[in-house]
Design an enzyme around this catalytic site. Structure first.
Site, short mmCIF file in Angstrom:
data_model
loop_
_atom_site.label_atom_id
_atom_site.label_comp_id
_atom_site.label_asym_id
_atom_site.label_seq_id
_atom_site.Cartn_x
_atom_site.Cartn_y
_atom_site.Cartn_z
N ASP A 101 31.79 30.21 -16.67
CA ASP A 101 31.45 30.36 -15.25
C ASP A 101 31.84 29.07 -14.54
O ASP A 101 31.01 28.19 -14.34
CB ASP A 101 29.94 30.58 -15.07
CG ASP A 101 29.46 31.90 -15.64
OD1 ASP A 101 29.64 32.92 -14.97
OD2 ASP A 101 28.89 31.90 -16.75
N ARG A 111 30.45 24.67 -15.11
CA ARG A 111 30.06 24.33 -16.49
C ARG A 111 30.79 23.08 -16.97
O ARG A 111 30.29 22.36 -17.83
CB ARG A 111 30.36 25.49 -17.43
CG ARG A 111 29.80 26.85 -17.01
CD ARG A 111 28.33 26.85 -16.72
NE ARG A 111 27.82 28.20 -16.57
CZ ARG A 111 26.79 28.54 -15.81
NH1 ARG A 111 26.15 27.61 -15.13
NH2 ARG A 111 26.38 29.79 -15.72
N ASP A 136 26.88 41.49 -16.74
CA ASP A 136 26.28 40.17 -16.70
C ASP A 136 25.43 40.03 -17.96
O ASP A 136 25.22 41.00 -18.71
CB ASP A 136 25.43 40.02 -15.44
CG ASP A 136 25.32 38.57 -14.96
OD1 ASP A 136 25.58 37.66 -15.77
OD2 ASP A 136 24.97 38.35 -13.79
N HIS A 162 18.03 36.68 -12.83
CA HIS A 162 17.71 35.93 -14.05
C HIS A 162 16.21 36.07 -14.38
O HIS A 162 15.82 35.95 -15.53
CB HIS A 162 18.04 34.44 -13.89
CG HIS A 162 19.50 34.14 -13.80
ND1 HIS A 162 20.19 34.13 -12.62
CD2 HIS A 162 20.40 33.84 -14.77
CE1 HIS A 162 21.46 33.83 -12.85
NE2 HIS A 162 21.61 33.64 -14.14
N ARG A 213 27.06 30.47 -3.38
CA ARG A 213 28.05 30.99 -4.32
C ARG A 213 28.90 32.08 -3.66
O ARG A 213 29.92 32.48 -4.21
CB ARG A 213 27.34 31.56 -5.55
CG ARG A 213 26.51 30.54 -6.32
CD ARG A 213 25.60 31.21 -7.33
NE ARG A 213 26.35 31.84 -8.39
CZ ARG A 213 25.85 32.77 -9.20
NH1 ARG A 213 24.61 33.21 -9.02
NH2 ARG A 213 26.59 33.28 -10.16
N LYS A 271 32.49 39.35 -9.38
CA LYS A 271 31.08 39.70 -9.59
C LYS A 271 30.32 39.63 -8.28
O LYS A 271 30.77 38.99 -7.33
CB LYS A 271 30.47 38.77 -10.64
CG LYS A 271 30.51 37.26 -10.31
CD LYS A 271 30.10 36.43 -11.51
CE LYS A 271 30.02 34.96 -11.16
NZ LYS A 271 29.74 34.11 -12.33
N HIS A 272 29.17 40.30 -8.19
CA HIS A 272 28.43 41.12 -9.15
C HIS A 272 28.37 42.53 -8.58
O HIS A 272 27.62 42.76 -7.63
CB HIS A 272 27.02 40.59 -9.37
CG HIS A 272 26.93 39.13 -9.74
ND1 HIS A 272 27.02 38.12 -8.80
CD2 HIS A 272 26.78 38.51 -10.95
CE1 HIS A 272 26.90 36.94 -9.41
NE2 HIS A 272 26.76 37.15 -10.72
#
Length: 537
Positions: A78, A86, A264, A191, A148, A178-179
Site C-alpha cells: 500500500d 509503507r 481488502d 478496520h 486518501r 479501491k475500495h
C-alpha cells in the site's frame, strides 16, 4: 502455465496474498509459499529497511517460489503516498497523497508522481500497488478515507485516478483501485467496524461508481473491494466484499469488468468480527472475488486457505468458480510479471542522476497543492519578529497514519526564513497540561503559527482547546495550518488565518514555510467543501 496444469491446492493458493513479519523471508511466509502455494505477498513497514534489503527480500521470495516450481509471486504494497506509505526511506521519493494531488487541479502531476513511484517500486521487486484510492470523500466525518481521496467531486477523482492507473501500469506495476463500490461516504472505519452507505442506485451511479467506471474503461488491472454494506445493491446486511450482488451482479455483469477482483484484508474487524476470516474467505470467493487478502496472522491465513479448500471439496463452491478466478489471475501474471531476477538494480536506480529533477517536481506539486482558505490580514509573517510554532506530533501509527521516520517539522522549515523560531511539540491528542504550557508560552509572542493534525474524523478536543485559547490571547498574527484533514476549520471557525496542507511531509512543510513568509503563493484549490468559513482560495 495453464489452469489445467495446477492441482486444486495450487489453484486455491494462487487466490491468496498474505503478509509476514520480518525483513527477510521467515518461517511464516516460507510455509505459506511452500505448503499452501500462495500466489502473492504483501509488504508493510515491518518488512521495510534499506532499499537493498527490500530488493533482496523480493528476489529471495521469487526464488523461493521458483525453486518449488511455482508461478512468480505478486509482491504487493500500500504505497498510496502522503500519510499512507509503507516505504519511508529517504532514498525513495516521498510522493504526495491523493488529496494533495486533487488540490493541484492538475492530473498531469498525478501521472508524473505515480510514474516515479512505479519505477521505484519496480526497482525494489514490487509489482502490485494497492492504489489508487478512488473513493469520493464527501463525508467530513469519514475517519479512514479523508485525505486518501482525491476529493469530493467524482469527475475529479475519476480524472486523477485514471492518470495514476495509466502511470503505474505503463511502468510495469499492476494497481488495485479501491475500495469498490466506494468507501467515501461513511463515518465508520472498516478496520474497526461495519459501515453502511444508504444511498439509492441513482446517487451511487452519479457519485460513488463514477471513478470505478472510468477505471474499468481505462483497463485497470485489479479492483479492491470495500468492507461496506450497500443496501441499494445487496438486500442482506453483508459488506460488498462478501456480496455476489455487488461483485458479480454489479461489477462483472452490469459494469462489464473482466479484470481481477481482490478483497481488502479479511482480518479487518468488519469481516473478522462479524463473519470470521475462514467463512469470510469462502463467502468472498462465492461472491466473485479472485484473490483473498489476509495480511497478518498465520493462523488466520491457514484458516482462510483451508476453508476455501474444504468448501470446494464439499461441493459448496464449484471447482469451475475456482478455475475462472485463477484463469484471470494467471492471465494478469503473464501480462505483468517478469521472470525472477530481471528487475532493475535498486541501488543504481534509486541513486540515478534524475533525482534532483524528481525533487523539483515534488516541491512544485507541494506549492501547487497548499491552499489558503482564509486570511484576515495575518500574512505574511514578519521575518524580523520572533515566532512561536506549535507542532502536533503523531505518536501512534495506524494503517492509515504513518509518520515519516525522517520528518521535517514546520518550525525547522520556518527557521530557513526566520532567525528566532521557538517550536513547541505536543501530542496529536494533547492533554490539559500540554495545552496550558503552550498558552503560557504564547503570551510572550506577537506571531504564532499552530499546526493541526487530525488522524480520525474530527479535530481532537485538546487541539481545539489550544487553538481557541490562542485566539483568545489575540496575538498580532495567528495562523492555523491543517497538516492532514482540511475539515479542521469546522472545529475552530474563528481562526483568523487558515491554510490546508493535506499532509505533514517535508516538501509540504517547506512549501508552507515559504508561503507563510511571503516567498511563495499558495497555489491549491480546495478539493472538498469547508462551508461558509472560506474567505480565500
Amino acid at each position: 502455465m495453464l489452469v489445467s496444469d495446477l492441482t486444486l491446492e495450487q489453484k486455491i493458493g494462487q487466490m491468496f496474498i498474505c503478509g509476514f513479519h520480518a525483513q527477510e523471508p521467515d518461517e511464516q511466509i516460507r510455509r505459506l509459499i511452500e505448503e499452501y502455494h500462495v500466489g502473492g505477498v504483501i509488504y508493510f513497514r515491518r518488512n521495510i529497511g534499506e532499499p537493498e534489503q527490500v530488493a533482496a527480500m523480493s528476489s529471495s521470495l521469487q526464488e523461493m517460489a521458483a525453486k518449488q516450481g511455482k508461478l512468480p509471486l505478486w509482491i504487493a504494497i500500500d504505497q498510496e503516498g502522503g500519510m499512507v506509505a509503507r516505504i519511508d526511506h529517504r532514498r525513495v521519493s516521498r510522493i504526495p497523497g491523493n488529496m494533495s494531488l486533487g488540490a493541484t487541479g492538475n492530473p498531469d502531476f498525478t501521472y508524473r508522481v505515480s510514474a516515479i513511484s512505479a519505477q521505484e517500486l519496480h526497482a525494489l521487486g514490487i509489482n502490485m500497488n494497492f492504489a489508487p484510492v478512488l473513493d469520493v470523500n464527501n463525508n467530513p466525518r469519514n475517519p479512514v478515507i479523508g485525505v486518501r481521496s482525491f476529493g469530493e467531486d467524482p469527475e475529479q477523482v475519476a480524472e486523477h485516478g485514471s492518470a495514476a492507473i495509466r502511470a503505474y501500469q505503463e511502468h510495469g506495476v499492476s494497481v488495485a483501485a479501491k475500495h469498490f463500490p466506494g468507501h467515501g461516504d461513511t463515518s465508520v472505519d472498516s478496520h474497526l467496524g461495519l459501515a453502511s452507505v444508504e444511498h439509492g442506485m441513482e446517487r451511487l451511479r452519479e457519485v460513488e461508481l463514477k471513478p470505478f467506471v472510468r477505471a474499468i474503461r481505462d483497463g485497470v488491472d485489479v479492483i479492491m473491494t470495500a468492507h461496506v454494506v450497500f443496501p441499494a445493491i445487496e438486500k442482506e446486511a453483508v459488506p460488498a466484499t462478501l456480496s455476489k450482488a455487488v461483485l458479480t451482479g454489479l461489477l462483472r455483469d452490469q459494469l462489464g469488468y473482466e479484470g481481477v477482483i481482490v478483497t481488502d484484508c479479511l482480518e479487518m474487524h468488519a469481516i473478522a468480527k462479524h463473519f470470521g476470516v475462514g467463512e469470510g474467505a469462502v463467502l468472498a470467493v462465492e461472491a466473485g472475488a479472485d484473490i483473498v487478502l489476509v495480511s497478518h496472522t498465520l493462523q488466520d491465513q491457514i484458516e482462510a486457505v483451508e476453508a476455501v479448500m474444504a468448501a470446494v471439496r464439499s461441493g459448496r463452491i464449484p471447482e469451475s468458480v475456482i478455475d475462472a478466478a485463477v484463469s484471470r489471475v494467471l492471465k494478469l501474471k503473464e501480462k505483468r510479471l517478469q521472470p525472477s531476477g530481471t528487475q532493475d538494480s535498486a541501488p543504481a536506480f534509486l541513486e540515478r542522476h534524475e533525482k534532483p529533477e524528481t525533487e523539483r517536481l515534488l516541491r512544485e506539486v507541494a506549492a501547487s497543492s497548499i491552499t489558503l482558505v482564509k486570511d484576515d490580514g495575518q500574512l505574511p509573517l514578519q521575518e524580523d519578529e520572533p515566532v512561536l510554532v506549535v507542532w502536533p506530533e503523531l505518536r501512534s501509527e495506524t494503517q492509515v497514519d504513518e509518520p515519516w521516520t525522517e520528518a521535517k517539522t514546520l518550525g525547522q522549515a520556518l527557521s530557513e526564513y526566520i532567525q528566532d523560531v521557538n517550536e513547541l511539540t505536543i501530542s496529536a491528542e494533547p492533554d490539559l497540561h500540554e495545552v496550558e504550557q503552550v498558552l503560557a508560552a504564547a503570551k510572550g509572542y506577537r506571531q504564532v503559527v499552530v499546526a493541526t493534525y487530525t488522524a480520525g474524523s474530527e479535530l481532537p478536543a485538546g487541539q481545539r482547546r489550544l487553538v481557541e485559547g490562542l485566539i483568545a490571547l489575540q496575538p498580532q498574527r495567528l495562523v492555523v495550518a491543517s497538516t492532514r484533514n482540511p475539515y479542521d476549520l469546522a472545529a475552530v471557525p474563528a481562526s483568523p488565518a487558515y491554510l490546508c496542507c493535506y499532509e505533514n511531509t517535508p516538501y509540504f512543510m517547506e512549501g508552507l514555510a515559504s508561503i507563510l513568509t511571503g516567498h511563495a503563493k499558495a497555489g491549491g484549490t480546495l478539493p472538498v467543501s469547508l462551508g461558509s468559513q472560506t474567505t480565500a482560495s
